[in-house]
Design a protein around this motif. Sequence first.
Motif, PDB file in Angstrom:
ATOM      1  N   UNK A  23      36.443  34.986  27.355  1.00 49.16           N
ATOM      2  CA  UNK A  23      36.060  34.101  28.460  1.00 49.16           C
ATOM      3  C   UNK A  23      36.776  34.487  29.736  1.00 49.16           C
ATOM      4  N   UNK A  24      38.048  34.879  29.630  1.00 54.65           N
ATOM      5  CA  UNK A  24      38.804  35.298  30.813  1.00 54.65           C
ATOM      6  C   UNK A  24      38.224  36.573  31.401  1.00 54.65           C
ATOM      7  N   UNK A  25      37.874  37.520  30.550  1.00 56.54           N
ATOM      8  CA  UNK A  25      37.294  38.777  31.026  1.00 56.54           C
ATOM      9  C   UNK A  25      35.962  38.520  31.740  1.00 56.54           C
ATOM     10  N   UNK A  26      35.135  37.655  31.147  1.00 59.52           N
ATOM     11  CA  UNK A  26      33.842  37.364  31.760  1.00 59.52           C
ATOM     12  C   UNK A  26      34.031  36.662  33.103  1.00 59.52           C
ATOM     13  N   UNK A  27      34.927  35.674  33.142  1.00 59.56           N
ATOM     14  CA  UNK A  27      35.168  34.978  34.411  1.00 59.56           C
ATOM     15  C   UNK A  27      35.736  35.935  35.443  1.00 59.56           C
ATOM     16  N   UNK A  28      36.615  36.841  35.004  1.00 59.34           N
ATOM     17  CA  UNK A  28      37.170  37.832  35.930  1.00 59.34           C
ATOM     18  C   UNK A  28      36.067  38.737  36.467  1.00 59.34           C
ATOM     19  N   UNK A  29      35.129  39.102  35.597  1.00 64.09           N
ATOM     20  CA  UNK A  29      34.023  39.955  36.037  1.00 64.09           C
ATOM     21  C   UNK A  29      33.165  39.236  37.072  1.00 64.09           C
ATOM     22  N   UNK A  30      32.876  37.958  36.814  1.00 57.28           N
ATOM     23  CA  UNK A  30      32.062  37.179  37.752  1.00 57.28           C
ATOM     24  C   UNK A  30      32.779  37.018  39.086  1.00 57.28           C
ATOM     25  N   UNK A  31      34.039  36.565  39.034  1.00 60.06           N
ATOM     26  CA  UNK A  31      34.784  36.302  40.269  1.00 60.06           C
ATOM     27  C   UNK A  31      34.993  37.580  41.069  1.00 60.06           C
ATOM     28  N   UNK A  32      35.436  38.649  40.396  1.00 63.36           N
ATOM     29  CA  UNK A  32      35.727  39.889  41.109  1.00 63.36           C
ATOM     30  C   UNK A  32      34.461  40.512  41.680  1.00 63.36           C
ATOM     31  N   UNK A  33      33.339  40.374  40.976  1.00 67.76           N
ATOM     32  CA  UNK A  33      32.087  40.906  41.496  1.00 67.76           C
ATOM     33  C   UNK A  33      31.687  40.176  42.776  1.00 67.76           C
TER      34      UNK A  33
END
Length: 675
Positions: free
Chosen positions: A68-78
């Motif tokens: 979940x952290x990786x996915x949220x990081x991907x969304x936010x950073x994108x």
Amino acid sequence: MRLGIDLFLERGAYTTVASAVAMLVTLTLVFSSATAVWSMSRAGDVQTVADSAALAGANVVSSYCTAATVVDAAVASLGFAGMAAAATGLVGTLVPGARAAAGKALDVGMRMIDARNELAASASRGLSELEEALPYLVGANASLLCRERDGESVAYTGVALAVPSESASSFPALEGDEIDTSELEEASDRLDEAAGELECAAEHTASARERAWKADCGQEPSMRERAASLSGLSDAENPGYASSITWPLDAGLKRARAYYRWRSQHDKPEGSGVEAKADSASRRAFYSYAYRQLRGARVEDGDTGVVVDVPLLPRNEEEVRRTELYTERIWPATHEGIGTVLHFGPDCPGATGPSAGSLALSSVGADAVECPVCHFTVSDVGKTPAASTSIANGFEHHLRAYTEALRDYAACRNEELEMEGRAKGEAGSAADAFQDALGRLAARRPKIAPPGRYGCVSLVIGGEASSPAGLDTDLSGSVDLDRRGAVSAAALAPDPATRESNVLSSFFSRLQGRVGSEGLAGLAGGVMELWGDLLVAYGDMGEALSAKVDELTGRLGALGAGPIARWLRDRLGDIVGTLGLGPVDLTLLKPVLVDSSNVIARSDFSGLADIKARLRELPVGSTDPGALLEAVGYEVGRRLDETEFTIAELPLPFGGSIPLTIRLRDVAASREGAG
């Protein structure tokens, strides 16, 4: 009684009977101890398996938190990478040398934000489904571990319960709320239009300035070169400038003043005849007139506008007639027999009669007549500028070119200033739209609170067992063990030895290896590089985003960023710097054994209050996690039996998409390390 004891005792030693009995007792104790050790070992194995099952269940929750952290990081950073590219494009729009690349940067930025919106919606669905299935996955992982711990004589059945069973997660960035960029796109389009008009006006201004500079001192011949040849001006009065950028607008005006002052003071006849003297008088009159005209001239170049009040000097007889050279009463006259006669000067041989005062050239043909000796008229004065203006060898030729270019510059520069005002207004609007979009993107941080966040409780029973045949002797009989049960609990604790950034770096490296890199025409580097820099800096996104925007927009300075571009860069930098993005805790969580009573106390499943009753309800030998969970009265929602689960489809900003999947078999494989 004495006879019985005598069977075991002799004087000074034991009897044979005593030795035999001692040996028999010893062997009986040895075999009985072995049987007891075996019994206790089998009973202890149940607790060991229960501990491993609890850790296996908690490991599923840990794996989910990481995903979940990786996915949220991907969304936010994108999303933030898109905003960084957009900021670069907005500033670059105002830099003439970067406008084409700026348009591409803006387009890529908008596509990255669109990709972020798609990923957020997709991930919202995926994470919700995965969290719904998490209690089942916790139980399944624990059940599988119990099944694999079966021995030759003992079978284990068990399950783990997630505490609590309900999710309290909140993913504002993943809830499908799109970041609307329509206002930002419209503002950037208006800014681009204003920047285009400003660039065109600036080109006209620069062209006019360069023409004025060339006429003054930037070419050969020029005003400077002609002044050096025709006068005795010093270098301080007749300076040179290597570039139109460093050249002051009034340099030519000051040069012309000095030149005409010197010429009017030092001009002498180029011969002794009357004609030479008349020509000299004409030149002195013109130079004096030119000096007086330029002495009152004005050139001002300020932030609010340009004022150029420099007259064009007459260039022929016709234009001389429209000036004070024609009407000013400065020429001596005498009374002669033919009437009042105008002369070039008092030393004219034709001036023999009494003085008639001073007359203007306009008097000839009206109140006075032409001198029959010097023949001095307005044509004599007119030929002075006519000769030097019509050829490149004359100072007046370049002075006129300078004056005309200066007037063009004033008109162009004033129009440019008007365009600057409009461009700055549009830049402000674009900055406001940027701030609004960025604020919505960073409105709230995610809260990861899945089922099992307080821990996992395992319930394990061991099947009936009999002691090995080797322990069944005349000295010690076989032992039969009934069903045994054990309870354990595990919870997640921070692992200070790990860094989530390593997980993010690994995730991004694999992703980049699949999609390659896409450039932003040198302005923002590679799209993947930009995204990757912000992804691995997810823990402190605020500082990373501010540094990245400063870095990207700072590159534009070398391309000639003007005052409006610098103003917009500072404004966007302030917006990003004051965004207030707090750091995210990226410490990995690892399962550890804890007191089961503490976990049970926080459960939302009332059945755990009677933990012994739950143990008795476990069906021995069952391998179906769902059946085991139902047997203890623990209801689960979604069940997942796939080997892989797709959390989201990752749309790439430059086309295509990549599925983000979790391999459930990897989650199960990690249980052995936990156990």
